[in-house]
Design a protein around this motif. Sequence first.
Motif, PDB file in Angstrom:
ATOM      1  N   LEU A 220      26.258  57.509  26.665  1.00 13.20           N
ATOM      2  CA  LEU A 220      26.768  56.035  26.479  1.00 13.20           C
ATOM      3  C   LEU A 220      28.050  55.901  25.481  1.00 13.20           C
ATOM      4  N   GLN A 221      27.579  56.237  24.398  1.00 12.17           N
ATOM      5  CA  GLN A 221      28.020  55.345  23.091  1.00 12.17           C
ATOM      6  C   GLN A 221      29.514  56.625  23.150  1.00 12.17           C
ATOM      7  N   ARG A 222      29.763  57.952  23.875  1.00 10.26           N
ATOM      8  CA  ARG A 222      31.187  58.565  23.847  1.00 10.26           C
ATOM      9  C   ARG A 222      31.675  57.695  25.428  1.00 10.26           C
ATOM     10  N   PHE A 223      30.587  57.243  26.042  1.00 14.40           N
ATOM     11  CA  PHE A 223      31.253  55.795  27.624  1.00 14.40           C
ATOM     12  C   PHE A 223      32.280  55.057  26.929  1.00 14.40           C
ATOM     13  N   ASP A 224      31.920  53.927  25.837  1.00 21.35           N
ATOM     14  CA  ASP A 224      31.992  53.110  25.826  1.00 21.35           C
ATOM     15  C   ASP A 224      33.369  53.055  24.547  1.00 21.35           C
ATOM     16  N   ARG A 225      33.168  54.959  23.823  1.00 20.72           N
ATOM     17  CA  ARG A 225      34.660  54.781  23.252  1.00 20.72           C
ATOM     18  C   ARG A 225      35.793  54.576  24.209  1.00 20.72           C
ATOM     19  N   PHE A 226      35.670  55.633  25.569  1.00 24.24           N
ATOM     20  CA  PHE A 226      36.230  55.956  26.597  1.00 24.24           C
ATOM     21  C   PHE A 226      36.821  54.336  27.007  1.00 24.24           C
ATOM     22  N   LEU A 227      36.225  53.681  27.342  1.00 21.81           N
ATOM     23  CA  LEU A 227      36.190  52.152  27.536  1.00 21.81           C
ATOM     24  C   LEU A 227      37.058  51.977  26.908  1.00 21.81           C
ATOM     25  N   LEU A 228      36.851  51.562  26.094  1.00 18.55           N
ATOM     26  CA  LEU A 228      38.032  51.111  24.721  1.00 18.55           C
ATOM     27  C   LEU A 228      38.885  52.014  24.004  1.00 18.55           C
ATOM     28  N   GLU A 229      39.244  52.996  24.183  1.00 19.42           N
ATOM     29  CA  GLU A 229      39.727  54.160  24.028  1.00 19.42           C
ATOM     30  C   GLU A 229      41.042  54.025  25.526  1.00 19.42           C
ATOM     31  N   ARG A 230      40.897  53.736  26.083  1.00 20.97           N
ATOM     32  CA  ARG A 230      41.616  54.226  27.803  1.00 20.97           C
ATOM     33  C   ARG A 230      41.517  52.967  28.008  1.00 20.97           C
ATOM     34  N   GLN A 231      41.349  51.489  27.227  1.00 19.05           N
ATOM     35  CA  GLN A 231      41.851  50.395  28.385  1.00 19.05           C
ATOM     36  C   GLN A 231      42.730  49.956  29.540  1.00 19.05           C
ATOM     37  N   ALA A 232      43.519  51.157  29.171  1.00 18.56           N
ATOM     38  CA  ALA A 232      45.378  50.553  29.774  1.00 18.56           C
ATOM     39  C   ALA A 232      44.691  50.890  31.173  1.00 18.56           C
ATOM     40  N   GLU A 233      44.410  52.408  31.427  1.00 15.07           N
ATOM     41  CA  GLU A 233      44.081  52.498  32.158  1.00 15.07           C
ATOM     42  C   GLU A 233      42.918  52.088  32.972  1.00 15.07           C
ATOM     43  N   VAL A 234      42.010  52.133  32.330  1.00 14.68           N
ATOM     44  CA  VAL A 234      40.535  51.350  33.208  1.00 14.68           C
ATOM     45  C   VAL A 234      41.606  49.937  33.616  1.00 14.68           C
ATOM     46  N   ALA A 235      41.992  49.294  32.762  1.00 11.19           N
ATOM     47  CA  ALA A 235      42.588  48.117  33.404  1.00 11.19           C
ATOM     48  C   ALA A 235      43.373  48.598  34.356  1.00 11.19           C
ATOM     49  N   ALA A 236      44.379  49.834  34.914  1.00 10.13           N
ATOM     50  CA  ALA A 236      45.213  49.954  35.934  1.00 10.13           C
ATOM     51  C   ALA A 236      44.605  50.004  37.110  1.00 10.13           C
ATOM     52  N   LEU A 237      43.393  50.527  36.926  1.00  5.49           N
ATOM     53  CA  LEU A 237      41.936  51.282  37.959  1.00  5.49           C
ATOM     54  C   LEU A 237      41.196  49.858  38.837  1.00  5.49           C
ATOM     55  N   LYS A 238      41.292  48.585  37.824  1.00  6.06           N
ATOM     56  CA  LYS A 238      40.337  47.618  37.882  1.00  6.06           C
ATOM     57  C   LYS A 238      41.840  46.317  39.265  1.00  6.06           C
ATOM     58  N   ASP A 239      42.642  46.976  38.704  1.00  6.48           N
ATOM     59  CA  ASP A 239      43.835  46.311  39.705  1.00  6.48           C
ATOM     60  C   ASP A 239      44.257  47.003  40.721  1.00  6.48           C
ATOM     61  N   LYS A 240      44.213  48.461  40.119  1.00  8.08           N
ATOM     62  CA  LYS A 240      44.068  49.023  41.621  1.00  8.08           C
ATOM     63  C   LYS A 240      43.064  48.891  43.174  1.00  8.08           C
ATOM     64  N   TYR A 241      41.553  49.133  42.916  1.00  9.99           N
ATOM     65  CA  TYR A 241      40.391  48.613  43.472  1.00  9.99           C
ATOM     66  C   TYR A 241      40.570  46.853  43.175  1.00  9.99           C
ATOM     67  N   ARG A 242      41.200  46.171  42.336  1.00 14.36           N
ATOM     68  CA  ARG A 242      40.872  44.742  42.869  1.00 14.36           C
ATOM     69  C   ARG A 242      39.404  44.260  42.471  1.00 14.36           C
ATOM     70  N   VAL A 243      38.771  45.087  41.878  1.00 17.76           N
ATOM     71  CA  VAL A 243      37.558  44.193  41.488  1.00 17.76           C
ATOM     72  C   VAL A 243      37.596  43.166  40.767  1.00 17.76           C
ATOM     73  N   GLU A 244      38.388  42.357  39.885  1.00 14.09           N
ATOM     74  CA  GLU A 244      38.034  41.302  39.310  1.00 14.09           C
ATOM     75  C   GLU A 244      39.195  40.755  39.217  1.00 14.09           C
ATOM     76  N   ALA A 245      39.793  40.543  40.545  1.00 15.19           N
ATOM     77  CA  ALA A 245      40.296  39.634  41.567  1.00 15.19           C
ATOM     78  C   ALA A 245      39.756  38.660  41.046  1.00 15.19           C
ATOM     79  N   ASN A 246      41.273  37.904  40.901  1.00 13.00           N
ATOM     80  CA  ASN A 246      41.385  36.472  40.360  1.00 13.00           C
ATOM     81  C   ASN A 246      39.402  35.844  39.798  1.00 13.00           C
ATOM     82  N   LEU A 247      38.643  36.745  38.831  1.00 15.96           N
ATOM     83  CA  LEU A 247      37.507  35.851  38.714  1.00 15.96           C
ATOM     84  C   LEU A 247      37.086  34.551  37.725  1.00 15.96           C
ATOM     85  N   ASP A 248      38.984  34.932  36.846  1.00 13.22           N
ATOM     86  CA  ASP A 248      38.725  34.070  36.040  1.00 13.22           C
ATOM     87  C   ASP A 248      40.056  32.796  36.078  1.00 13.22           C
ATOM     88  N   SER A 249      40.553  32.581  37.569  1.00 11.73           N
ATOM     89  CA  SER A 249      41.505  31.876  37.808  1.00 11.73           C
ATOM     90  C   SER A 249      40.330  30.879  38.968  1.00 11.73           C
TER      91      SER A 249
END
Length: 272
Positions: A220-249
């Motif tokens: 899990l610690q390695r997974f957390d580092r992955f989420l931190l180090e690959r923030q841009a890729e994770v954000a792009a993946l969220k945009d691709k699938y729209r899993v957080e679409a407009n959550l804060d709007s």
Amino acid sequence: MKSTRLCSLFALLFTSGASAESYVIGVENLPFVPHYSIDQQGRYQGFARELFDQFASHSGVQLSYKPLPANRLLAALLEGEVDFKYPDSGNWAQTQKADKDLHYSQAVVAYVDGVLVAPPRQGQALEQLKRLGMVSGWTPWGYQQGIEAGQIQLTYSDDLRKMIRQTLKKDTDGAYFNVVVATHYLDNIRARPGALVFDPKLPHTRGNFHLSTLRHPAVLQRFDRFLLERQAEVAALKDKYRVEANLDSQYLGVEQWKVDFLKRQKAREALQ
């Protein structure tokens, strides 16, 4: 000599493959698009699958996915049938988890659970919500007081499709579910965009999905580092699938074409 070197190379490759870390993630055997689903061949797919596959490639581990009924998943984790559970949260099933040393990753993806209603009902007082549609196994956070007082009657369905159908037929006054998933279903599967809309004035819950484990906190610690180090890729993946679409709007739960129209309209008004 050449033959000996080839044998040594094959032995090295075999040993390397055999010694690779291998883990099983227990996942929910249900359609929860765009977050995840199981296709007709039993394969896990969606945002979560692509995210975990990227982590596996990045970290050099082997991951497999075991779809299970949602109500069986926690027991499978606690009994060692699977190495990880997704999704999970420290706020869920606290009684069953008591005295269990579970570990949770950092937040994987944010979500909002709330009530979708027919557009004419949007903005009505909570007291007007008499019949609430639910999928079996879900907990209507924020509505317990009204339920216990007999002011809100729950109507359970086996799945999202049946619950949405009940609300569209006006057998219930609203449907409680993950807003992004319910909106995706209405827009893309049921082909009824805007037929039901999220009502932000009614009680709703914000939270995050996490990956959990009982026995592998180091992974899990390695997974957390992955989420931190690959923030841009994770954000792009969220945009691709729209899993957080407009959550804060203000557009949460609004179909995308209407969001785009409203944003263009607001931009024009700002220039006038």
